[in-house]
Scaffold this motif. Sequence first.
Motif, short mmCIF file in Angstrom:
data_model
loop_
_atom_site.label_atom_id
_atom_site.label_comp_id
_atom_site.label_asym_id
_atom_site.label_seq_id
_atom_site.Cartn_x
_atom_site.Cartn_y
_atom_site.Cartn_z
N GLY A 33 8.84 0.30 -8.30
CA GLY A 33 7.40 0.38 -8.15
C GLY A 33 6.90 1.65 -7.48
O GLY A 33 5.74 1.72 -7.11
N HIS A 34 7.78 2.62 -7.30
CA HIS A 34 7.36 3.87 -6.65
C HIS A 34 7.37 5.01 -7.64
O HIS A 34 8.36 5.18 -8.32
N PRO A 35 6.42 5.78 -7.76
CA PRO A 35 5.08 5.65 -7.18
C PRO A 35 4.23 4.71 -8.02
O PRO A 35 4.45 4.55 -9.22
N ALA A 54 0.41 10.45 -2.89
CA ALA A 54 0.00 10.90 -1.57
C ALA A 54 1.15 11.66 -0.92
O ALA A 54 2.31 11.26 -1.00
N GLY A 55 0.83 12.79 -0.28
CA GLY A 55 1.83 13.59 0.41
C GLY A 55 2.48 14.65 -0.45
O GLY A 55 3.26 15.45 0.06
N ALA A 91 5.32 7.47 1.57
CA ALA A 91 6.61 7.71 0.91
C ALA A 91 6.57 9.03 0.16
O ALA A 91 5.92 9.14 -0.87
N THR A 92 7.23 10.04 0.71
CA THR A 92 7.30 11.33 0.04
C THR A 92 8.73 11.61 -0.42
O THR A 92 9.19 12.73 -0.37
N ASN A 114 -7.19 14.62 -4.84
CA ASN A 114 -7.22 13.54 -3.86
C ASN A 114 -5.97 12.67 -3.87
O ASN A 114 -6.04 11.45 -3.71
N GLY A 115 -4.82 13.28 -4.09
CA GLY A 115 -3.55 12.55 -4.08
C GLY A 115 -3.27 11.75 -5.34
O GLY A 115 -2.34 10.97 -5.37
#
Length: 156
Positions: A33-35, A54-55, A91-92, A114-115
């Motif tokens: 499920g990431h990202p 994000a990040g 989470a980067t 905006n990410g």
Amino acid sequence: MRTNFDFTPYRRSTVGFDRLFNLLEAGAREDDGHPPFDILKDGEGSYRITIALAGFRPEEIEVVAQQNQLVVTGKPSEEAARGTHIHRGIATRSFERRFQLADFVEAGEATFANGLLSIALKRVVPEAMKPRKIAIAGSSSAARIEAPRDQAREAA
């Protein structure tokens, strides 16, 4: 407990269905499920994939469109890890997200704001594949089919 299905017996008795079995096996793989991502239908034949990153910075993200597949990869740079984190909730970590595209779906413009990474997709069907209407030609009187003349009949 084994949860995936083995397609090996079916591969031995079929020809030309390798891509189908690969798709089924790829769909059966677990996804962490990431990202997270959204898929939006913008209109008839146009879609948009939006991935929350994000990040990440745009130069740390790579988008590659291959045959019927879209691959989005992210690798954070070393300089992003400056300082000592007391809590790390964003989470980067490196990732690779693959999307299977239907036939004639092409990736278009990718934007990052905006990410959120947003990728436009459009279904482009070639003219040769589109249905076309074929006119039926006909005449007002029925065509007559005649057999070759028999010489004996003409002599009589």
